[in-house]
Design a protein around this motif. Structure first.
Motif, PDB file in Angstrom:
ATOM      1  N   SER A 230       0.814  -1.212   0.000  1.00 40.00           N
ATOM      2  CA  SER A 230       0.000   0.000   0.000  1.00 40.00           C
ATOM      3  C   SER A 230       0.845   1.258   0.000  1.00 40.00           C
ATOM      4  O   SER A 230       0.421   2.305  -0.512  1.00 40.00           O
ATOM      5  N   GLN A 231       2.024   1.187   0.561  1.00 39.22           N
ATOM      6  CA  GLN A 231       2.919   2.347   0.543  1.00 39.22           C
ATOM      7  C   GLN A 231       4.371   1.880   0.597  1.00 39.22           C
ATOM      8  O   GLN A 231       4.673   0.761   1.006  1.00 39.22           O
ATOM      9  N   TYR A 232       5.252   2.760   0.132  1.00 37.81           N
ATOM     10  CA  TYR A 232       6.688   2.462   0.169  1.00 37.81           C
ATOM     11  C   TYR A 232       7.210   2.683   1.582  1.00 37.81           C
ATOM     12  O   TYR A 232       6.757   3.589   2.299  1.00 37.81           O
ATOM     13  N   ARG A 233       8.174   1.866   1.985  1.00 40.40           N
ATOM     14  CA  ARG A 233       8.897   2.146   3.216  1.00 40.40           C
ATOM     15  C   ARG A 233       9.828   3.332   2.992  1.00 40.40           C
ATOM     16  O   ARG A 233      10.171   3.650   1.844  1.00 40.40           O
ATOM     17  N   PRO A 234      10.277   3.968   4.062  1.00 39.82           N
ATOM     18  CA  PRO A 234      11.239   5.067   3.881  1.00 39.82           C
ATOM     19  C   PRO A 234      12.473   4.593   3.115  1.00 39.82           C
ATOM     20  O   PRO A 234      13.089   3.592   3.471  1.00 39.82           O
ATOM     21  N   GLY A 235      12.818   5.285   2.052  1.00 42.43           N
ATOM     22  CA  GLY A 235      13.977   4.945   1.240  1.00 42.43           C
ATOM     23  C   GLY A 235      13.697   3.955   0.133  1.00 42.43           C
ATOM     24  O   GLY A 235      14.483   3.828  -0.813  1.00 42.43           O
ATOM     25  N   GLN A 236      12.583   3.229   0.213  1.00 39.49           N
ATOM     26  CA  GLN A 236      12.313   2.167  -0.756  1.00 39.49           C
ATOM     27  C   GLN A 236      12.040   2.725  -2.149  1.00 39.49           C
ATOM     28  O   GLN A 236      12.532   2.184  -3.146  1.00 39.49           O
ATOM     29  N   ARG A 237      11.282   3.806  -2.219  1.00 41.49           N
ATOM     30  CA  ARG A 237      10.988   4.379  -3.527  1.00 41.49           C
ATOM     31  C   ARG A 237      12.241   4.975  -4.164  1.00 41.49           C
ATOM     32  O   ARG A 237      12.448   4.869  -5.376  1.00 41.49           O
ATOM     33  N   ARG A 238      13.098   5.584  -3.355  1.00 43.27           N
ATOM     34  CA  ARG A 238      14.350   6.134  -3.886  1.00 43.27           C
ATOM     35  C   ARG A 238      15.196   5.046  -4.525  1.00 43.27           C
ATOM     36  O   ARG A 238      15.778   5.237  -5.591  1.00 43.27           O
ATOM     37  N   LEU A 239      15.248   3.895  -3.857  1.00 41.89           N
ATOM     38  CA  LEU A 239      16.020   2.789  -4.402  1.00 41.89           C
ATOM     39  C   LEU A 239      15.390   2.287  -5.698  1.00 41.89           C
ATOM     40  O   LEU A 239      16.099   2.047  -6.689  1.00 41.89           O
ATOM     41  N   ALA A 240      14.083   2.120  -5.725  1.00 36.30           N
ATOM     42  CA  ALA A 240      13.412   1.625  -6.926  1.00 36.30           C
ATOM     43  C   ALA A 240      13.622   2.564  -8.102  1.00 36.30           C
ATOM     44  O   ALA A 240      13.892   2.122  -9.228  1.00 36.30           O
ATOM     45  N   VAL A 241      13.520   3.853  -7.866  1.00 33.26           N
ATOM     46  CA  VAL A 241      13.716   4.834  -8.943  1.00 33.26           C
ATOM     47  C   VAL A 241      15.160   4.782  -9.449  1.00 33.26           C
ATOM     48  O   VAL A 241      15.416   4.822 -10.657  1.00 33.26           O
TER      49      VAL A 241
END
Length: 854
Positions: A230-241
């Motif tokens: 439902s949502q990204y963990r802190p830092g998770q979206r930065r890594l995916a991008v």
């Protein structure tokens, strides 16, 4: 070479309204509107796909690189002897347009010429095409039907370019040892060749049609796929991008992402998103541990539950997945190798009906169809989208998958899990060794009645003027079989190399030699052994020594492959106990850089990829490569880090500090009932402290790691760590071992961990060579050889404690060296260490920490 060629790894070529194909950047499969994918298959691969039958293995399994080069030179000599007008290396290409793709068949014809008919003088000249094959001694003198199939396909392709009522096909066999040539000629009409070619194309296109139907469903599902949480963990979206951008750009990325980020999902999800647009043709998820493979499989399963359609295969080592009890891979007797190519296509069709091709799934289908499970998984890999495998399938010069990487590079994306492990693994992959004991053992197996004057041990050292050992005298060799004489002679020559090095060492009264260059005589001596072994093995004769010969043959092939890489980053090492010649890769960066060029993009990720500059330099990157450092996603107050930096634990101080170490561990563990892991730098140290722990803490439930634990034993060890135990349990383990990383005891199953020491690798000859090399090159020899690898073990062990948002735990580091800046600066920035002078301060600090968390 594999039976099959994948359609999903095909290159894509833009096709405009005029049918022209503009040039494009190397390695990218990305498509724009108007582009049509091109599936490329060679004429030889098409022949194998459509017409290959029979067993796995064969004479071509035993051809070294030098032997292949001799074959190429033999081809060239034969081509030069042909009559005027002979055209050599004629490129052929034929394309078939389908609705969704172009199928391109291509190849290179060895020879093409016109000749008068001897039977009908004055008749129009006939067109002759020639395919040249090299053979070994022992060849049966009969043409291979696959070779005929290949040259027929060439003939049909030639007739697509020029008109002729018939062609004379010449299949020429060249014995590269004797130079003998034997020709087989057959004339085929245009109609016969076209019908043969059409049969092969239709068989292959049936597979392609299934593949493109699958690919269409896959791409639609990927494009609609949402992140599965439902949502990204802190830092998770930065890594995916960052991963997505690196793959699109065809670049490297080095990412230090702490435990809890969700690294596996954060790299797989964006990598999969690059498949439909062709930024990646296939994703390789590379990991060194079983836990890493399981994490990747679990992440893909979550994505499938969210709507993903994607095929993945997990490659398991041949020795582990083999159905035969002995594990010896013998194509002459294995029921799963005999007739493999008669049964492989139905097996593959069934297997590819699944999407998650895990080890149990592969084994189930392989047993049902009675085919080798390892080869089945490799053949399936050509048709899947994600391959989960060990590092060596991409990087090891002796084991990398040539079916993918023999051609010019494709747009493969390499996701390198737990990349901190790759430095030492790469040193192993790019090093090689030969043991004298193996040479003598094989020689005895070949000729068991031969006497030898070798001493029982290697302690009987020779002085200057060491005489040639009687076992080397050719006149005394009495081989059991006449055809093993060449093998025994070659082994004697290899043994003589060891004797010469022993003599050289004895002159300086040394037990070991370090050489900046590999002695020239080794390569020239090893190659005749390969030639003799290839000649014998190609005959496929059963013999008691056959398996031992195969093993030493491939070990020698691997040694020479490493020798080809030998440069200033290598050292040649001879050691007397046991007597061994080793090519040691001190700095694997250059070799890794070349290996990674087999793909288009590489992502290195780990919770402990620090310092990043060190890993960039040793893993083949440049200083300018993209990097990402992320903070821990968990609140810092949930993690207590305590440092006892008044206790010396280095080797010479241990006897005097055992009691202090045991007391610090007791204080730490008794602060709260729960489960604990205590890590030591060696089994010896562990055993010495555990005895004291049993005395001072009789109420603990104590478990200990032992050398060589089986998977079942290690699973049982971890299963005993249950949440909220009524009695404190303490597991004693070794830093860098199976419990030091890759285990997940979330949900309160691990209360705390103790790390004794700073994790330094054991001081030794090779480690000191690494130190000396990087001291000269970087001015940081001790750091590269000892500090960085050691602290990585410490960080990994500490990372076992906090595995989820609800975990709360503590870590105790014990060693006086934690007072030094060279160690403290490697602490993650989110750590908040408390340095304590004695156990009283430790007890008070722990009481405060646990009270704050309830």
């Amino acid at each position: 070479m594999s039976l099959l060629k994948s359609a999903t790894s095909a290159k894509t070529v833009p096709v405009d309204s005029a049918g022209q194909r503009p040039r494009k950047s190397r390695g990218s499969n990305a498509r724009s509107p108007g582009e049509k994918p091109v599936c490329v298959i060679s004429a030889r691969e098409l022949a194998e796909f459509a017409f290959r039958t029979g067993n796995l293995g064969g004479e071509r399994d035993f051809v070294s690189s030098s032997r292949a080069l001799e074959g190429t030179r033999g081809h060239q000599r034969l081509q030069k002897s042909r009559p005027a007008g002979y055209q050599k290396e004629v490129s052929l290409r034929f394309e078939v347009a389908a609705r969704d793709y172009l199928l391109r068949v291509q190849g290179r014809l060895d020879g093409l010429w016109q000749a008068e008919s001897e039977a009908a003088p004055g008749a129009p000249a006939r067109t002759i095409i020639e395919e040249i094959k090299t053979v070994e001694p022992g060849w049966r003198g009969e043409p291979d039907q696959l070779h005929w199939a290949q040259v027929k396909i060439y003939g049909a392709m030639l007739l697509k370019q020029q008109s002729a009522p018939a062609l004379l096909l010449c299949l020429t066999y060249l014995d590269i040892d004797t130079g003998a040539v034997r020709e087989f000629k057959q004339e085929f009409t245009c109609e016969q060749l076209e019908a043969f070619f059409a049969t092969a194309l239709n068989l292959y296109r049936q597979w392609l049609e299934r593949q493109w139907a699958w690919k269409t469903r896959r791409d639609v599902a990927i494009q609609a796929l949402e992140f599965p949480f439902s949502q990204y963990r802190p830092g998770q979206r930065r890594l995916a991008v960052a991963v997505y951008q690196a793959i699109r750009a065809g670049k490297m990325l080095f990412a230090c992402a702490p435990t809890g980020i969700g690294k596996t999902m954060s790299v797989l999800y964006p990598a999969i998103k690059t498949l439909p647009d062709g930024w990646s043709a296939k994703v390789f998820y590379l990991t060194a541990r079983t836990s890493g493979r399981q994490a990747a499989e679990n992440a893909l399963e979550k994505l499938r539950r969210a709507g993903l359609r994607l095929r993945s295969v997990t490659l398991t080592a041949k020795q582990k997945i083999c159905f035969e009890a002995t594990g010896a891979c013998e194509s002459l007797t294995c029921p799963y190798a005999i007739g493999y190519y008669d049964r492989i296509q139905p097996a593959l069709l069934e297997l590819l009906e699944r999407e998650a091709l895990s080890r149990p799934v592969v084994e189930e289908v392989a047993r049902r169809h009675r085919v080798c499970p390892f080869e089945l998984s490799l053949d399936a890999a050509l048709w899947v989208d994600v391959i989960i495998a060990d590092y060596n399938y991409v990087m090891d010069p002796r084991a990398y998958l040539r079916r993918f990487f023999a051609e010019p590079r494709e747009a493969y994306a390499f996701l390198v899990d737990e990349a901190h492990n790759l430095v030492d693994r790469a040193r192993e992959m790019f090093s090689a060794a030969l043991d004298k004991a193996e040479v003598l053992a094989l020689k005895r197996a070949l000729n068991p009645r031969a006497e030898t004057s070798e001493p029982a041990t290697e302690t009987d050292r020779a002085l200057a003027g060491f005489a040639l050992e009687p076992e080397l005298a050719a006149s005394e060799v009495k081989p059991r079989r006449r055809d093993t004489t060449g093998l025994i002679k070659a082994l004697n020559a290899i043994n003589k190399l060891f004797i010469e090095l022993r003599q050289q060492a004895s002159l300086s009264q040394a037990n070991a030699l370090t050489m900046a260059q590999m002695p020239e005589t080794w390569e020239s001596t090893l190659r005749p052994f390969l030639q003799s072994a290839e000649t014998w093995l190609a005959r496929n004769q059963p013999a008691p020594f056959r398996e031992a010969l195969i093993q030493f043959y491939f070990k020698t092939v691997g040694f020479l492959r490493i020798a080809e890489l030998f440069d200033e980053r290598f050292l040649a090492l001879w050691d007397q106990e046991p007597e061994r010649m080793r090519l040691f890769c001190v700095d694997p960066a250059g070799c890794l850089q070349k290996a990674l060029q087999r793909g288009r993009s590489s992502v290195f990720f780990s919770a402990t990829l620090a310092p990043l500059d060190y890993f960039k330099q040793t893993l083949g990157g440049q200083a300018t490569e993209a990097e990402l450092r992320l903070d821990s996603p968990f609140p810092p107050e949930r993690f207590g880090l305590f440092v006892q930096n008044r206790i010396a634990t280095h080797f010479r101080a241990r006897e005097s500090t055992f009691e202090a170490v045991a007391k610090a561990i007791e204080t730490f563990v008794n602060a709260r009932t729960g489960n604990y892991l205590v890590f030591f730098p060696s089994y010896q140290y562990l055993n010495q402290v555990i005895e004291r722990a049993r005395v001072i803490a009789p109420d603990w439930l104590i478990k200990a790691q032992v050398p060589g634990m089986t998977i079942e034993e290690s699973d049982a060890f971890l299963a005993s760590f249950e949440a909220q135990p009524e009695r404190t349990q303490v597991g004693f383990a070794v830093l860098g071992g199976i419990f030091g990383e890759g285990i997940d005891l979330a949900g309160g199953r691990l209360t705390g961990a103790v790390v004794v020491g700073v994790g330094l690798p054991q001081i030794g000859w090779e480690r000191n060579l690494i130190r000396d090399f990087f001291e000269t090159k970087r001015g940081a020899g001790f750091e590269y050889a000892y500090v960085y690898p050691g602290m990585n073990r410490v960080l990994q062990a500490a990372g076992r404690v906090i595995r989820s948002e609800t975990d709360r735990g503590a870590v105790l580091l014990i060693d006086a060296r934690y007072s030094e800046a060279r160690y403290r600066r490697l602490f993650p920035p989110w750590w908040q260490p408390r340095f304590l002078r004695d156990t009283a301060e430790l007890a008070a600090a722990l009481q405060q920490f646990w009270a704050a968390g309830g």
